[in-house]
Each structure stands twice: as C-alpha cells, then as structure tokens.
Motif scaffolding. Structure first.
Motif, PDB file in Angstrom:
ATOM      1  N   MET A  33      70.460  46.304 -10.676  1.00 28.71           N
ATOM      2  CA  MET A  33      70.120  46.540 -12.090  1.00 28.71           C
ATOM      3  C   MET A  33      68.730  45.995 -12.406  1.00 28.71           C
ATOM      4  SD  MET A  33      73.714  45.581 -13.978  1.00 28.71           S
ATOM      5  CE  MET A  33      73.121  46.001 -15.622  1.00 28.71           C
ATOM      6  N   LEU A  34      68.461  44.788 -11.907  1.00 24.03           N
ATOM      7  CA  LEU A  34      67.156  44.169 -12.169  1.00 24.03           C
ATOM      8  C   LEU A  34      66.038  44.914 -11.447  1.00 24.03           C
ATOM      9  CD1 LEU A  34      68.303  40.453 -11.850  1.00 24.03           C
ATOM     10  CD2 LEU A  34      67.694  41.639 -13.967  1.00 24.03           C
ATOM     11  N   ASP A  35      66.307  45.350 -10.201  1.00 18.99           N
ATOM     12  CA  ASP A  35      65.309  46.133  -9.457  1.00 18.99           C
ATOM     13  C   ASP A  35      64.982  47.436 -10.185  1.00 18.99           C
ATOM     14  OD1 ASP A  35      64.936  44.299  -7.408  1.00 18.99           O
ATOM     15  OD2 ASP A  35      66.410  45.240  -6.067  1.00 18.99           O
ATOM     16  N   ALA A  36      66.009  48.061 -10.787  1.00 15.72           N
ATOM     17  CA  ALA A  36      65.777  49.297 -11.542  1.00 15.72           C
ATOM     18  C   ALA A  36      64.882  49.022 -12.751  1.00 15.72           C
ATOM     19  CB  ALA A  36      67.106  49.908 -11.978  1.00 15.72           C
ATOM     20  N   ASP A  62      70.701  48.535 -22.264  1.00 16.12           N
ATOM     21  CA  ASP A  62      71.977  48.154 -21.663  1.00 16.12           C
ATOM     22  C   ASP A  62      72.328  46.733 -22.099  1.00 16.12           C
ATOM     23  OD1 ASP A  62      73.402  46.637 -19.320  1.00 16.12           O
ATOM     24  OD2 ASP A  62      73.890  48.756 -19.038  1.00 16.12           O
ATOM     25  N   PRO A  63      73.517  46.512 -22.663  1.00 17.21           N
ATOM     26  CA  PRO A  63      73.854  45.173 -23.163  1.00 17.21           C
ATOM     27  C   PRO A  63      73.893  44.100 -22.072  1.00 17.21           C
ATOM     28  CG  PRO A  63      75.749  46.661 -23.327  1.00 17.21           C
ATOM     29  CD  PRO A  63      74.572  47.492 -22.941  1.00 17.21           C
ATOM     30  N   ILE A  64      74.250  44.479 -20.848  1.00 17.93           N
ATOM     31  CA  ILE A  64      74.283  43.502 -19.764  1.00 17.93           C
ATOM     32  C   ILE A  64      72.866  43.068 -19.404  1.00 17.93           C
ATOM     33  CG2 ILE A  64      74.838  43.173 -17.315  1.00 17.93           C
ATOM     34  CD1 ILE A  64      77.347  44.910 -17.834  1.00 17.93           C
ATOM     35  N   LEU A  65      71.971  44.042 -19.244  1.00 22.58           N
ATOM     36  CA  LEU A  65      70.575  43.699 -18.960  1.00 22.58           C
ATOM     37  C   LEU A  65      69.949  42.929 -20.121  1.00 22.58           C
ATOM     38  CD1 LEU A  65      68.809  46.662 -17.128  1.00 22.58           C
ATOM     39  CD2 LEU A  65      69.075  44.309 -16.350  1.00 22.58           C
ATOM     40  N   ALA A  66      70.311  43.299 -21.344  1.00 23.50           N
ATOM     41  CA  ALA A  66      69.781  42.582 -22.508  1.00 23.50           C
ATOM     42  C   ALA A  66      70.235  41.132 -22.494  1.00 23.50           C
ATOM     43  CB  ALA A  66      70.231  43.269 -23.796  1.00 23.50           C
ATOM     44  N   ARG A  67      71.430  40.863 -21.990  1.00 27.78           N
ATOM     45  CA  ARG A  67      71.933  39.486 -21.891  1.00 27.78           C
ATOM     46  C   ARG A  67      71.191  38.722 -20.794  1.00 27.78           C
ATOM     47  NH1 ARG A  67      72.926  34.978 -22.775  1.00 27.78           N
ATOM     48  NH2 ARG A  67      74.943  33.953 -22.818  1.00 27.78           N
ATOM     49  N   LEU A  68      70.877  39.418 -19.701  1.00 28.09           N
ATOM     50  CA  LEU A  68      70.168  38.776 -18.596  1.00 28.09           C
ATOM     51  C   LEU A  68      68.682  38.583 -18.889  1.00 28.09           C
ATOM     52  CD1 LEU A  68      71.794  40.679 -15.592  1.00 28.09           C
ATOM     53  CD2 LEU A  68      72.237  38.318 -16.307  1.00 28.09           C
ATOM     54  N   LEU A  69      68.134  39.446 -19.743  1.00 28.62           N
ATOM     55  CA  LEU A  69      66.708  39.405 -20.078  1.00 28.62           C
ATOM     56  C   LEU A  69      66.539  39.268 -21.594  1.00 28.62           C
ATOM     57  CD1 LEU A  69      65.650  42.389 -17.766  1.00 28.62           C
ATOM     58  CD2 LEU A  69      65.402  39.943 -17.268  1.00 28.62           C
ATOM     59  N   ASP A 143      74.062  34.362 -13.475  1.00 31.58           N
ATOM     60  CA  ASP A 143      73.716  35.722 -13.911  1.00 31.58           C
ATOM     61  C   ASP A 143      74.914  36.655 -13.797  1.00 31.58           C
ATOM     62  OD1 ASP A 143      71.131  35.049 -14.601  1.00 31.58           O
ATOM     63  OD2 ASP A 143      70.224  35.830 -12.760  1.00 31.58           O
ATOM     64  N   VAL A 144      75.673  36.534 -12.711  1.00 29.71           N
ATOM     65  CA  VAL A 144      76.870  37.366 -12.552  1.00 29.71           C
ATOM     66  C   VAL A 144      77.871  37.040 -13.656  1.00 29.71           C
ATOM     67  CG1 VAL A 144      78.854  37.874 -11.078  1.00 29.71           C
ATOM     68  CG2 VAL A 144      76.578  37.722 -10.069  1.00 29.71           C
TER      69      VAL A 144
END
Length: 197
Positions: A33-36, A62-69, A143-144
């Motif tokens: 996801m992060l590489d994308a 994407d809510p997951i990516l928004a949480r990670l970033l 992160d997971v």
C-alpha cells in the motif's frame, strides 16, 4: 509464539509457520500500500535541482492509508464543526507540510517493513534481531495494528472479547495477538526477559 527474549545483544523470538506467514503477509500488504502511494507521487522538476523531494499535497482517500500517513498540520474546526474563515490558510499549510514530509515518512515506513520481511523466517523458526531491527519490527507491527484497527473500527471502547456473532471476531483475534507480540518485544528491547547463553 513464546515471548521475545533478550539474548546478549540480540532480541530472539520463535515463530511457527502460521505466525511467520501472518506477520510476513500483513507487513507485506502494508508495504505494498505504501509503495503504491510512493509510485503515485507527483513528479517534481525542482526536486532534481534542489535535492528536496516533495510528495502528495493531499491526504490519502483510503482510510487505512490516511491513518498511516496522518496530516502534519491539523486544521481545527470551529465550535459548530465547520471550517473557520481562516481555514484556507491552514489548509494550504497542511498541504505544504504533507508535500514536504510525506516522502520521508514513506521511506521510514517502507524501510521498517523491508526489515521485517528480511528478518522474519519465511517458514517459521528463530528470528534473531539487533536492537535496530527490533525497533523496526516495533514500528512495522504498530503500522499493521493501526491498519487493522482502522479496518475493524476498533476504538478505546471496543471490549476485549467480541460477541460470537460479530464478524470482526477472527480478525480481532489477530489484532490482539499482534498487540501481545508488540508488548513482548518492547519488554525484551528495554532489557527484560534475558536468558543465558
């Protein structure tokens, strides 16, 4: 899996095949996801001249990516939950901060994921980590957990045991196991659970 233990300068854990596959699979998904997100970064002609990389100016949808970033500069709402008149300047600042800092955050997060994928035995077995590798594991597992917690809509009010008919049950068990793995690793890193050669 038994608790992580300190063995001299190393942090040692033993994962069975299923546990290793779970860790590798979930960390691999986050890394993908992060590489994308990295691959979608806008091209910046000034980066080649200045050496300063820039990234996205808007948060991930994407809510997951928004949480990670997360945002690097928060735009506060007024007492009515609306954007105040000064919000345009705050939003510009948030976009500029994200553009400047997100590439470095992505590097760190993909880097720690790569460490886990390199050091987690593919078929299970002993994982021997340096302090630095253990720190990478802690970040990657966190992160997971953030991603899984977002997907499962876990909050502070989520009970330790979900009702039997809750469809989140099996995944919640994985979330709880990852929490234990992380806590065990923290204890080993700070010096507990040492055993002799």
């Amino acid at each position: 899996m038994e608790a992580w233990k300190r063995h001299g300068a190393q942090i040692v854990g033993v994962l069975d095949r299923q546990e290793a596959a779970l860790v590798r699979g979930m960390v691999g998904q986050i890394k993908d996801m992060l590489d994308a997100r990295v691959a979608e970064q806008p091209e910046d002609e000034l980066a080649a001249l200045t050496g300063i990389r820039t990234g996205h100016s808007s948060p991930p949808e994407d809510p997951i990516l928004a949480r990670l970033l997360p945002d690097f500069h928060r735009v506060d709402l007024d007492e009515h939950g609306e954007l105040p008149p000064s919000a345009a300047a705050d939003m510009d600042a948030a976009a500029a901060m994200r553009s400047l800092h997100e590439p470095e955050l992505l590097d760190r997060k993909t880097g720690v994921a790569a460490v886990v994928l390199r050091t987690c035995p593919p078929d299970g077995g002993v994982a021997r980590l340096s302090e630095e590798e253990a720190e990478a594991w802690l970040t990657a597992i966190n992160d997971v957990r953030l991603a899984l917690g977002t997907a499962l809509q876990i909050t502070e009010d989520t009970p330790d045991v979900l009702p039997e008919d809750d469809p989140r049950g099996p995944h919640y068990g994985v979330y709880q196991w990852l929490t234990w793995v992380q806590e065990s690793l923290v204890q080993a890193v700070v010096g507990g659970d040492e055993f002799a050669n």
